[in-house]
Design an enzyme around this catalytic site. Sequence first.
Site, PDB file in Angstrom:
ATOM      1  N   LYS A  94      49.678 -82.824  92.089  1.00 47.23           N
ATOM      2  CA  LYS A  94      50.089 -83.838  93.059  1.00 47.23           C
ATOM      3  C   LYS A  94      50.632 -85.089  92.372  1.00 47.23           C
ATOM      4  O   LYS A  94      50.094 -85.542  91.361  1.00 47.23           O
ATOM      5  CB  LYS A  94      48.904 -84.240  93.953  1.00 47.23           C
ATOM      6  CG  LYS A  94      48.386 -83.127  94.856  1.00 47.23           C
ATOM      7  CD  LYS A  94      47.257 -83.638  95.726  1.00 47.23           C
ATOM      8  CE  LYS A  94      46.627 -82.523  96.551  1.00 47.23           C
ATOM      9  NZ  LYS A  94      47.554 -81.989  97.567  1.00 47.23           N
ATOM     10  N   ASP A 151      42.745 -75.823  95.781  1.00 46.60           N
ATOM     11  CA  ASP A 151      42.539 -77.016  94.960  1.00 46.60           C
ATOM     12  C   ASP A 151      41.452 -76.746  93.927  1.00 46.60           C
ATOM     13  O   ASP A 151      40.377 -76.228  94.273  1.00 46.60           O
ATOM     14  CB  ASP A 151      42.102 -78.204  95.821  1.00 46.60           C
ATOM     15  CG  ASP A 151      43.250 -78.845  96.577  1.00 46.60           C
ATOM     16  OD1 ASP A 151      44.393 -78.356  96.462  1.00 46.60           O
ATOM     17  OD2 ASP A 151      43.009 -79.840  97.280  1.00 46.60           O
ATOM     18  N   GLY A 161      40.395 -83.345 103.541  1.00 49.03           N
ATOM     19  CA  GLY A 161      39.050 -83.747 103.159  1.00 49.03           C
ATOM     20  C   GLY A 161      38.064 -83.877 104.294  1.00 49.03           C
ATOM     21  O   GLY A 161      36.956 -84.369 104.092  1.00 49.03           O
ATOM     22  N   GLY A 203      41.749 -77.170 100.359  1.00 45.45           N
ATOM     23  CA  GLY A 203      41.419 -78.269  99.457  1.00 45.45           C
ATOM     24  C   GLY A 203      39.946 -78.312  99.141  1.00 45.45           C
ATOM     25  O   GLY A 203      39.469 -77.690  98.199  1.00 45.45           O
ATOM     26  N   SER A 204      39.193 -79.019  99.963  1.00 46.67           N
ATOM     27  CA  SER A 204      37.763 -79.205  99.710  1.00 46.67           C
ATOM     28  C   SER A 204      36.933 -78.026 100.203  1.00 46.67           C
ATOM     29  O   SER A 204      35.774 -77.873  99.806  1.00 46.67           O
ATOM     30  CB  SER A 204      37.283 -80.491 100.403  1.00 46.67           C
ATOM     31  OG  SER A 204      38.164 -81.563 100.150  1.00 46.67           O
ATOM     32  N   GLY A 257      42.123 -79.493 106.335  1.00 45.97           N
ATOM     33  CA  GLY A 257      41.001 -79.199 107.218  1.00 45.97           C
ATOM     34  C   GLY A 257      40.557 -77.752 107.262  1.00 45.97           C
ATOM     35  O   GLY A 257      39.633 -77.413 108.005  1.00 45.97           O
ATOM     36  N   ARG A 304      51.491 -76.385 115.666  1.00 46.15           N
ATOM     37  CA  ARG A 304      51.957 -76.132 117.034  1.00 46.15           C
ATOM     38  C   ARG A 304      53.153 -77.026 117.376  1.00 46.15           C
ATOM     39  O   ARG A 304      54.106 -76.567 118.019  1.00 46.15           O
ATOM     40  CB  ARG A 304      50.824 -76.366 118.036  1.00 46.15           C
ATOM     41  CG  ARG A 304      49.805 -75.234 118.110  1.00 46.15           C
ATOM     42  CD  ARG A 304      48.883 -75.430 119.295  1.00 46.15           C
ATOM     43  NE  ARG A 304      47.905 -74.369 119.448  1.00 46.15           N
ATOM     44  CZ  ARG A 304      48.124 -73.201 120.048  1.00 46.15           C
ATOM     45  NH1 ARG A 304      49.336 -72.931 120.534  1.00 46.15           N
ATOM     46  NH2 ARG A 304      47.162 -72.304 120.164  1.00 46.15           N
TER      47      ARG A 304
END
EC number: 4.3.3.6
Length: 295
Positions: free
Chosen positions: A82, A25, A154, A236-237, A215, A166
């Site tokens: 997005k 990102d 996030g 992402g973050s 995550g 999983r």
Amino acid sequence: MNTILGSDTVKRGMAQMQKGGVIMDVVNAEQARIAEAAGAVAVMALERVPSDIRAAGGVARMANPKIVKEVMNAVSIPVMAKARIGHITEARVLEAMGVDYIDESEVLTPADDEFHLLKCEFTVPFVCGCRDLGEALRRIGEGASMLRTKGEPGTGNIVEAVRHIRKVNAQIRKVVAMNHDELMTEAKNLSAPFELLLQIKALGKLPVVNFAAGGVATPADAALMMELGADGVFVGSGIFKSEHPEKFAKAIVQATTHYQDYDLIARLSEELGEPMKGIEISRLQQHERMQERGW
């Protein structure tokens, strides 16, 4: 208006080319260049990374086209962007701009709480999130060419992405072990297209790539998701909210490629500084859980 539709083969082939890589990102050209230099296979152009979207609250929409164009002009690798779930016009605008992929994303505030986009009607390929095999197959049935775990964006907490990869893989193993006469009932149970279950039975896997997302905050997180069977990693973050983004970006790319080289991952992790601050999932209220968006 005459619409030229991209074939599933071409769209899925584009996603296969990203396999084994990291998609990052970015919110501006500088970050995009850092990602490209670190070895990212693509970038996702946004106005705010998921942790900032979560902190700001309110309604999160498609990024300003100016930001997307800035990123597209800055790098030679594919650029994704997005659109809100079900927002036909945002997706058409991004397609007209020439982005390489659209993410129909639960990170943004859904525009439609009943219908996802009919992605097969677009020329541009789509990536979508999933928590289980039913969600995965419904999105493929609509025309998604690439999947990713939803995780919990996030948060810097990998537990939900682990749960999702999983679960999908366990359900695939169950389908592969079934007799053909059991598949229609399983299609009913999953609320998924029967023809796609036949494909999974024949292939032994999903017919499209499934990346990890939601995550990933450290090189070890990225390596873990590859160990669990992800085809690649979205971050992402985790990179640009860390203490040293350039180092983190390079380390996560290396850890994704060499995910079973534990000595290397240890060395990569030594001089990175502080990762992004994480959030314990149990502290999130139901309405704060982005993974619950969509169906």
